[in-house]
Design an enzyme around this catalytic site. Structure first.
Site, short mmCIF file in Angstrom:
data_model
loop_
_atom_site.label_atom_id
_atom_site.label_comp_id
_atom_site.label_asym_id
_atom_site.label_seq_id
_atom_site.Cartn_x
_atom_site.Cartn_y
_atom_site.Cartn_z
N ASP A 1 0.81 -1.21 0.00
CA ASP A 1 0.00 0.00 0.00
C ASP A 1 0.85 1.27 0.00
O ASP A 1 0.37 2.35 -0.29
CB ASP A 1 -0.92 0.04 1.23
CG ASP A 1 -2.04 -0.98 1.11
OD1 ASP A 1 -2.42 -1.27 -0.04
OD2 ASP A 1 -2.51 -1.48 2.14
N GLU B 1 0.22 14.63 19.65
CA GLU B 1 -0.38 15.27 20.81
C GLU B 1 0.55 15.15 22.01
O GLU B 1 0.64 16.04 22.84
CB GLU B 1 -1.72 14.58 21.10
CG GLU B 1 -2.40 15.06 22.35
CD GLU B 1 -3.63 14.23 22.69
OE1 GLU B 1 -4.01 13.37 21.87
OE2 GLU B 1 -4.18 14.44 23.76
N ASP C 1 -7.56 12.13 15.17
CA ASP C 1 -7.48 11.50 16.49
C ASP C 1 -7.71 10.00 16.25
O ASP C 1 -8.83 9.57 16.00
CB ASP C 1 -8.55 12.07 17.43
CG ASP C 1 -8.28 11.73 18.88
OD1 ASP C 1 -7.51 10.79 19.13
OD2 ASP C 1 -8.84 12.40 19.76
N ASP D 1 -10.21 8.29 19.76
CA ASP D 1 -10.77 9.31 20.62
C ASP D 1 -11.70 8.62 21.61
O ASP D 1 -12.48 7.75 21.23
CB ASP D 1 -11.54 10.33 19.77
CG ASP D 1 -12.20 11.39 20.63
OD1 ASP D 1 -11.53 11.93 21.54
OD2 ASP D 1 -13.39 11.67 20.42
N THR E 1 -10.31 7.28 24.56
CA THR E 1 -9.44 6.16 24.95
C THR E 1 -10.00 5.39 26.14
O THR E 1 -9.96 4.16 26.17
CB THR E 1 -8.04 6.70 25.31
OG1 THR E 1 -7.68 7.68 24.33
CG2 THR E 1 -7.00 5.60 25.31
N SER F 1 -16.22 9.89 23.87
CA SER F 1 -15.73 10.22 22.53
C SER F 1 -16.68 11.10 21.71
O SER F 1 -17.76 11.48 22.17
CB SER F 1 -15.42 8.95 21.73
OG SER F 1 -16.58 8.43 21.13
N ARG G 1 -20.52 20.11 27.47
CA ARG G 1 -19.15 19.76 27.86
C ARG G 1 -18.50 20.93 28.58
O ARG G 1 -18.22 21.96 27.98
CB ARG G 1 -18.35 19.41 26.61
CG ARG G 1 -16.95 18.88 26.93
CD ARG G 1 -16.19 18.55 25.66
NE ARG G 1 -14.94 17.90 25.95
CZ ARG G 1 -14.77 16.58 25.99
NH1 ARG G 1 -15.79 15.77 25.75
NH2 ARG G 1 -13.59 16.08 26.28
N ASP H 1 -10.17 16.78 19.18
CA ASP H 1 -11.29 16.21 19.93
C ASP H 1 -12.63 16.76 19.45
O ASP H 1 -13.68 16.33 19.95
CB ASP H 1 -11.12 16.49 21.43
CG ASP H 1 -10.09 15.57 22.08
OD1 ASP H 1 -9.98 14.41 21.63
OD2 ASP H 1 -9.41 16.00 23.02
#
Ligand SMILES: Nc1ncnc2c1ncn2[C@@H]1O[C@H](COP(=O)(O)O)[C@@H](OP(=O)(O)O)[C@H]1O
Ligand SMILES: [Mg+2]
Ligand SMILES: [Mg+2]
Ligand SMILES: [Mg+2]
Length: 393
Positions: A86, A100, A178, A181, A183, A301, A318, A330
C-alpha cells in the site's frame, strides 16, 4: 512540494501499552474503522491522493507499534492489515504529522521498557521493509520524532520524510486526526471514535467520524429491535453538503439531521462518561433549568456528536474542569458532522468554535451543542447556571 499538514494525536503511543485481551477485538475493529475513515475521506476530498496514503502509512506504523507492544501475541487480522504494498508508491513522498504527546514518559525510568519495545519494533519494521531504507534509528531519533509534534521539524526515515508541524492555524490545509478518541471508553469496551477532519484556511471543511461500537439504530429508541444489536457507524460531512451516515460495513449512506425538537422537556442530553472530562453537576443544573426531564446519557468520545447529528439526543454539554484546554482533534470532525446536520455548536457564551488558532480551542467555559430551536433557551440556562455557580464560590 505543497502539502497539507497531517495532525495526529498520538494517543496511540500512550494507549497502546494498555491493550489487553479484552480490548484487542476493539483495537481491530478500530483499525477497520480507521480504514473506512480514510477511504471515505479520500472519496470526498481526493485533491491529492497522497494524503490518504500518508494516513495509511501512519496506520502502518500504528499497527506495527502495537504489534511489538503486544509482544508475541497472535494477531490474526490479515484482512485488516495494510500491507507494505500500500505504501510502495509513497517512495520519497513527504508528509506531515503532529503528535499530541511528547516523549516525556518514554524518557523516564518507567518508560524504558516501552521505549525499548518501540525501538525494537521500529527497527525491525525498517529492516523488513525496504521502502524505508536500511539505517537503523537510534533512541534519540525516535524520541525526537515523537517530540517533533511540539515544534516544527523534519524527521527523515530512510527514504520517507516525516514533516512535523505543530500548529494548524489560519492558513493552508491541515489534516486533524485522532486515531482513538475516547481512549477510556475504548479500554472499557464502550464508545470510542476514529476522528478525521480537514482544516482549510482555519475552517473545518471535512469531518469523518467512525464509531465502531455505536448501534446503527438510535440510542433513544427503547424498543429493542434487531438493529440495536448491529454496531459500527461512519458519519461524514463536507462543508455545504450535509451529513451522511452509513454502517461501517459499507451500507448505502443516508442523510442525517439533528432533531427538530423545540420542547426542552422532551429533550435528552449527552455528556462525557468521564466526570474528569466534564462537570456533571453543572450540566445537571443546566438541564434542570432548561426543564429537561431525562437523565444524562453519558458516552465517551465524539460518538456524542455522531449520535446528536442523527437526532438520538438533542443536547451535548461539555464543561471541562478549570485549566483544561480543549484540543482541535477532539472536536473538529464532530463539529462539522453536527453543523452539517443542521445543529449548532458554540462555546458557553454562544461564540462559534474557532479552529484557526492552532492545536487549542479558545473557549469561554465549555462547549454546548443543540439544534437551532433549542439554542436560545439553552444559552440562557447556561448563562444562569454559570452565574449561579460563580456566586456560590
Ligand atoms: N481533564 C480533561 N478534561 C477534558 N477533556 C479531557 C481531559 N483529559 C482528557 N480529555 C480529552 O477528552 C477526550 C475524550 O472525551 P470524552 O470524555 O468525550 O470521551 C480525550 O480524547 P482521547 O481519548 O483521544 O485522549 C482527551 O483529549
Ligand atoms: Mg489523549
Ligand atoms: Mg481525543
Ligand atoms: Mg486520542
Amino acid at each position: 512540494m505543497d502539502m497539507a499538514t497531517l495532525r495526529v494525536s498520538s494517543g496511540t503511543i500512550n494507549s497502546l501499552p494498555l491493550l489487553t485481551k479484552k480490548t484487542k477485538p476493539h483495537f481491530f475493529l478500530s483499525l477497520r474503522a480507521f480504514k473506512s475513515t480514510l477511504k471515505t475521506a479520500s472519496m470526498s476530498y481526493d485533491k491529492d491522493l497522497l494524503l490518504p496514503r500518508m494516513l495509511l502509512l501512519s496506520l502502518l506504523v500504528f499497527v506495527k507499534k502495537s504489534k511489538a507492544l503486544l509482544q508475541a501475541d497472535v494477531i490474526q487480522s490479515d484482512r485488516l492489515h495494510v500491507t507494505v504494498a500500500d505504501y510502495e508508491e509513497l517512495d520519497s513522498a513527504s508528509f506531515s504529522l503532529v503528535a499530541e504527546e511528547d516523549s516525556g514518559d518514554l524518557r523516564k525510568e518507567e518508560g524504558k521498557e516501552t521505549l525499548q519495545r518501540i525501538m525494537k519494533l521500529v527497527n525491525e519494521t525498517l529492516a523488513s521493509d525496504g521502502t524505508y531504507g536500511n539505517a537503523p534509528l537510534y533512541e534519540e531519533d525516535v524520541l525526537a520524532a515523537i517530540d517533533s509534534g511540539r515544534s516544527e521539524g523534519v524527521l527523515h526515515l530512510g527514504r520517507v520524510y516525516w514533516i512535523l508541524l505543530t500548529e494548524g492555524g489560519p492558513s493552508g490545509q491541515h489534516w486533524v486526526l485522532d486515531p482513538i478518541d475516547g481512549t477510556k471508553g475504548f479500554l472499557r469496551g464502550d464508545q470510542y471514535a476514529i476522528a478525521l477532519g480537514l482544516l482549510d484556511e482555519g475552517k473545518v471543511v471535512l469531518g469523518v467520524l467512525a464509531c465502531p461500537n455505536l448501534p446503527l439504530s438510535s440510542l433513544a429508541s427503547n424498543n429493542l429491535q434487531d438493529d440495536q444489536e448491529k454496531v459500527g457507524c461512519l458519519f461524514y460531512a463536507q462543508v455545504g453538503s450535509g451529513t451522511y451516515m452509513q454502517s461501517l460495513d459499507g451500507s448505502m449512506p443516508i442523510k442525517v439531521h439533528v432533531t427538530d425538537l423545540d420542547n426542552p422537556e422532551e429533550a435528552s442530553f449527552f455528556e462525557s462518561f468521564e466526570a474528569a472530562h466534564s462537570l456533571h453537576d453543572l450540566s445537571s443544573l443546566i438541564a434542570k433549568k432548561l426543564g429537561v426531564r431525562a437523565p444524562p446519557v453519558r458516552i465517551d468520545s465524539q460518538a456524542k456528536y455522531g449520535a446528536l447529528s442523527r437526532g438520538d439526543g438533542a443536547i451535548y454539554l461539555r464543561f471541562p474542569h478549570k485549566g483544561y484546554r480543549e484540543k482541535i482533534w477532539d472536536h473538529a470532525a464532530g463539529y462539522l458532522v453536527v453543523a452539517e446536520a443542521g445543529g449548532v455548536v458554540s462555546d458557553a457564551a454562544g461564540n462559534p468554535l474557532d479552529f484557526s488558532k492552532g492545536r487549542y480551542l479558545d473557549l469561554h467555559e465549555g462547549i454546548i451543542v443543540t439544534n437551532q430551536k433549542l439554542m436560545p433557551a439553552l444559552l440562557k440556562a447556561v448563562k444562569e447556571s454559570l452565574n449561579e455557580k460563580a456566586s456560590s464560590l
